[in-house]
Design a protein around this motif. Structure first.
Motif, PDB file in Angstrom:
ATOM      1  N   ASP A  33       9.659 -12.535  13.855  1.00 10.73           N
ATOM      2  CA  ASP A  33      11.023 -13.111  14.878  1.00 10.73           C
ATOM      3  C   ASP A  33      11.941 -13.359  14.171  1.00 10.73           C
ATOM      4  N   ASP A  34      11.579 -14.068  12.854  1.00  7.33           N
ATOM      5  CA  ASP A  34      12.776 -15.338  12.124  1.00  7.33           C
ATOM      6  C   ASP A  34      13.413 -14.155  11.497  1.00  7.33           C
ATOM      7  N   PRO A  35      14.500 -13.609  11.403  1.00  6.96           N
ATOM      8  CA  PRO A  35      15.402 -12.597  10.205  1.00  6.96           C
ATOM      9  C   PRO A  35      14.905 -13.186   8.954  1.00  6.96           C
ATOM     10  N   THR A  36      15.208 -14.169   8.211  1.00 11.64           N
ATOM     11  CA  THR A  36      15.037 -14.438   7.064  1.00 11.64           C
ATOM     12  C   THR A  36      13.223 -13.607   6.467  1.00 11.64           C
ATOM     13  N   THR A  37      12.982 -13.612   7.848  1.00  8.12           N
ATOM     14  CA  THR A  37      11.497 -13.632   6.972  1.00  8.12           C
ATOM     15  C   THR A  37      10.996 -12.281   6.465  1.00  8.12           C
ATOM     16  N   ASP A  38      10.629 -12.220   5.647  1.00  6.61           N
ATOM     17  CA  ASP A  38      11.068 -10.895   4.971  1.00  6.61           C
ATOM     18  C   ASP A  38       9.141  -9.945   5.560  1.00  6.61           C
ATOM     19  N   PRO A  39       8.995  -8.660   6.237  1.00  7.61           N
ATOM     20  CA  PRO A  39       8.260  -8.980   6.883  1.00  7.61           C
ATOM     21  C   PRO A  39       7.417  -8.423   5.841  1.00  7.61           C
ATOM     22  N   PHE A  40       7.638  -7.968   4.877  1.00  4.70           N
ATOM     23  CA  PHE A  40       6.530  -7.367   3.599  1.00  4.70           C
ATOM     24  C   PHE A  40       5.798  -8.855   3.051  1.00  4.70           C
ATOM     25  N   ASP A  41       6.364  -9.449   3.851  1.00  3.98           N
ATOM     26  CA  ASP A  41       5.377 -10.942   3.245  1.00  3.98           C
ATOM     27  C   ASP A  41       4.132 -11.204   4.192  1.00  3.98           C
ATOM     28  N   VAL A  42       4.761 -10.911   5.818  1.00  6.82           N
ATOM     29  CA  VAL A  42       4.282 -11.245   6.880  1.00  6.82           C
ATOM     30  C   VAL A  42       2.877  -9.919   6.664  1.00  6.82           C
ATOM     31  N   ALA A  43       2.978  -8.772   6.067  1.00  6.15           N
ATOM     32  CA  ALA A  43       1.963  -7.807   5.763  1.00  6.15           C
ATOM     33  C   ALA A  43       1.182  -8.186   4.844  1.00  6.15           C
ATOM     34  N   ARG A  44       1.669  -8.760   3.672  1.00  7.74           N
ATOM     35  CA  ARG A  44       0.651  -9.177   2.653  1.00  7.74           C
ATOM     36  C   ARG A  44      -0.309 -10.293   3.177  1.00  7.74           C
ATOM     37  N   ALA A  45       0.547 -11.081   4.085  1.00 10.43           N
ATOM     38  CA  ALA A  45      -0.864 -12.203   4.536  1.00 10.43           C
ATOM     39  C   ALA A  45      -1.966 -11.695   5.307  1.00 10.43           C
ATOM     40  N   ALA A  46      -1.447 -10.940   6.187  1.00  6.57           N
ATOM     41  CA  ALA A  46      -2.023 -10.304   6.878  1.00  6.57           C
ATOM     42  C   ALA A  46      -3.342  -9.116   5.896  1.00  6.57           C
ATOM     43  N   ALA A  47      -2.722  -8.486   5.162  1.00 10.78           N
ATOM     44  CA  ALA A  47      -3.996  -8.248   4.258  1.00 10.78           C
ATOM     45  C   ALA A  47      -4.640  -9.233   3.338  1.00 10.78           C
ATOM     46  N   ASP A  48      -3.784  -9.990   3.133  1.00 18.05           N
ATOM     47  CA  ASP A  48      -5.304 -10.749   2.788  1.00 18.05           C
ATOM     48  C   ASP A  48      -6.196 -11.794   3.717  1.00 18.05           C
ATOM     49  N   HIS A  49      -5.851 -11.596   4.770  1.00 20.17           N
ATOM     50  CA  HIS A  49      -6.277 -12.543   5.822  1.00 20.17           C
ATOM     51  C   HIS A  49      -7.204 -11.493   6.273  1.00 20.17           C
ATOM     52  N   ILE A  50      -7.325 -10.138   6.216  1.00 17.01           N
ATOM     53  CA  ILE A  50      -8.144  -9.231   6.152  1.00 17.01           C
ATOM     54  C   ILE A  50      -9.221  -8.331   5.541  1.00 17.01           C
ATOM     55  N   ALA A  51      -9.438  -8.615   4.068  1.00 16.29           N
ATOM     56  CA  ALA A  51      -9.849  -8.746   3.428  1.00 16.29           C
ATOM     57  C   ALA A  51     -10.587 -10.057   3.451  1.00 16.29           C
ATOM     58  N   GLU A  52     -10.293 -11.216   3.391  1.00 14.22           N
ATOM     59  CA  GLU A  52     -11.329 -12.293   3.638  1.00 14.22           C
ATOM     60  C   GLU A  52     -11.926 -12.309   4.462  1.00 14.22           C
ATOM     61  N   VAL A  53     -11.412 -11.457   6.026  1.00 11.52           N
ATOM     62  CA  VAL A  53     -12.490 -11.959   6.917  1.00 11.52           C
ATOM     63  C   VAL A  53     -13.607 -10.457   7.291  1.00 11.52           C
ATOM     64  N   THR A  54     -12.811  -9.629   6.660  1.00  9.34           N
ATOM     65  CA  THR A  54     -13.998  -8.822   6.006  1.00  9.34           C
ATOM     66  C   THR A  54     -15.121  -8.474   5.066  1.00  9.34           C
ATOM     67  N   GLY A  55     -14.155  -9.035   4.155  1.00  4.55           N
ATOM     68  CA  GLY A  55     -15.075  -9.522   2.642  1.00  4.55           C
ATOM     69  C   GLY A  55     -14.768  -7.955   2.046  1.00  4.55           C
ATOM     70  N   VAL A  56     -14.613  -7.030   3.152  1.00  3.56           N
ATOM     71  CA  VAL A  56     -14.118  -5.829   2.044  1.00  3.56           C
ATOM     72  C   VAL A  56     -11.699  -5.625   1.118  1.00  3.56           C
ATOM     73  N   PRO A  57     -12.433  -5.937  -0.085  1.00  6.84           N
ATOM     74  CA  PRO A  57     -10.792  -6.692  -1.062  1.00  6.84           C
ATOM     75  C   PRO A  57      -9.950  -5.771  -0.675  1.00  6.84           C
ATOM     76  N   GLY A  58     -10.672  -4.186  -0.567  1.00  7.33           N
ATOM     77  CA  GLY A  58      -9.828  -3.293  -0.980  1.00  7.33           C
ATOM     78  C   GLY A  58      -9.838  -1.866   0.646  1.00  7.33           C
ATOM     79  N   HIS A  59      -9.156  -1.439   1.108  1.00  4.93           N
ATOM     80  CA  HIS A  59      -9.297  -0.884   2.018  1.00  4.93           C
ATOM     81  C   HIS A  59      -8.626   1.103   1.532  1.00  4.93           C
ATOM     82  N   ASP A  60      -9.087   2.166   1.872  1.00  7.03           N
ATOM     83  CA  ASP A  60      -8.484   3.031   1.103  1.00  7.03           C
ATOM     84  C   ASP A  60      -7.662   3.845   2.678  1.00  7.03           C
ATOM     85  N   VAL A  61      -8.212   3.929   3.580  1.00  8.04           N
ATOM     86  CA  VAL A  61      -7.332   4.744   4.703  1.00  8.04           C
ATOM     87  C   VAL A  61      -7.179   4.131   5.603  1.00  8.04           C
TER      88      VAL A  61
END
Ligand SMILES: Nc1nc2[nH]c(I)nc2c(=O)[nH]1
Length: 274
Positions: free
Chosen positions: A4-32
């Protein structure tokens, strides 16, 4: 960062989300990636084994559950393909609709997260209204192209993106190999949350739409911008306003969604594993 902060880059948040998913699921990369719309809920389990399940609102950038008490989860599915190859599918739960008024960044966050998690393909599914009397509730339809009637874009600034062949001809061909009876149609997204008037449905038809809904087009644009190949599949859960003489009962709509469950889930599983 906060979307919601216009100065935030949404792609940084997407990166953080992907890192969280990799960490919690133990799956480093997804395909589809799969985004499941109304009526598509049961598809995930048919695709493969659920390796991990994450409460979506715990992933950076995802909104709290829209419906109180309904905790959306994001699942990592291990998919075994006929040739023995293993792929990891990310089933994004808790889609944010434009009509929730949480901004286009949250609408696009799921597909951006999937791209950041490594996904090169996203399957966007939805429930929608059909403009053809022959497409009864329960009919799945491949999205051939879309008409974005929302008046907005998930992209910001001078982000000019070509949308030719936005809905991958390659993936559509695979889908129609899996189910040759699968029709194709043009999907028009209205802002919602109200349904269309009969006059608006007629207008959409005159513009070339075959389906009307309240999701998908902005996610598809964001997915293309993020470099992913896109497949869209709609489930006609009702005939759009004015198409059938008598309004469908809500029970009929829910019934149709349930009845179509096994067929569309099987279709999705075969497409994802093909
Ligand atoms: N706009 C729009 N969205 C929908 N979603 C479902 I399920 N049915 C409809 C419909 O008839 N119109």
């Amino acid at each position: 960062g906060d979307l919601d902060d216009p100065t935030t880059d949404p792609f940084d948040v997407a990166r953080a989300a992907a890192d969280h998913i990799a960490e919690v699921t133990g799956v480093p990369g997804h395909d589809v990636a799969l985004v499941l719309g109304s009526g598509w809920g049961g598809a995930a389990e048919l695709i493969g084994d659920v390796v991990a399940e994450v409460p979506t609102h715990e992933i950076p950038g995802f909104a709290r559950p829209a419906v109180a008490g309904h905790v959306a989860t994001t699942r990592s599915i291990r998919v075994e393909r006929p040739d023995g190859a293993v792929r990891h599918a990310l089933v994004i739960g808790g889609r944010t609709h434009l009509y929730e008024g949480k901004g286009v960044r949250r609408v696009a966050h799921g597909v951006r997260t999937a791209a950041a998690a490594g996904c090169e393909t996203v399957v966007l599914t939805n429930g929608c209204g059909g403009l053809h009397i022959g497409w009864r509730p329960g009919q799945p339809v491949l999205v051939r192209d879309h008409i974005n009637l929302t008046g907005t874009s998930p992209l910001e600034g001078a982000t000019f993106v070509d949308l030719t062949d936005l809905y991958s001809p390659r993936l559509r061909k695979i889908a129609q190999t899996v189910d040759p009876d699968l029709p194709e149609g043009v999907y028009a997204q209205f802002h919602g949350p109200h349904y269309e008037t009969p006059a608006e449905v007629k207008m959409a038809g005159l513009m070339g739409a075959d389906l009307v809904g309240m999701s998908t087009t902005l996610e598809a644009i964001a997915a293309r911008h993020a470099g992913m190949e896109v497949l869209g599949i709609s489930l006609v859960t009702n005939l759009a306003a004015g198409i059938s003489l008598q309004p469908l009962s809500h029970e009929e709509v829910l019934e149709a969604g349930q009845a179509a469950g096994p067929r569309i889930s099987e279709l999705l599983a075969r497409i994802v594993t093909s």
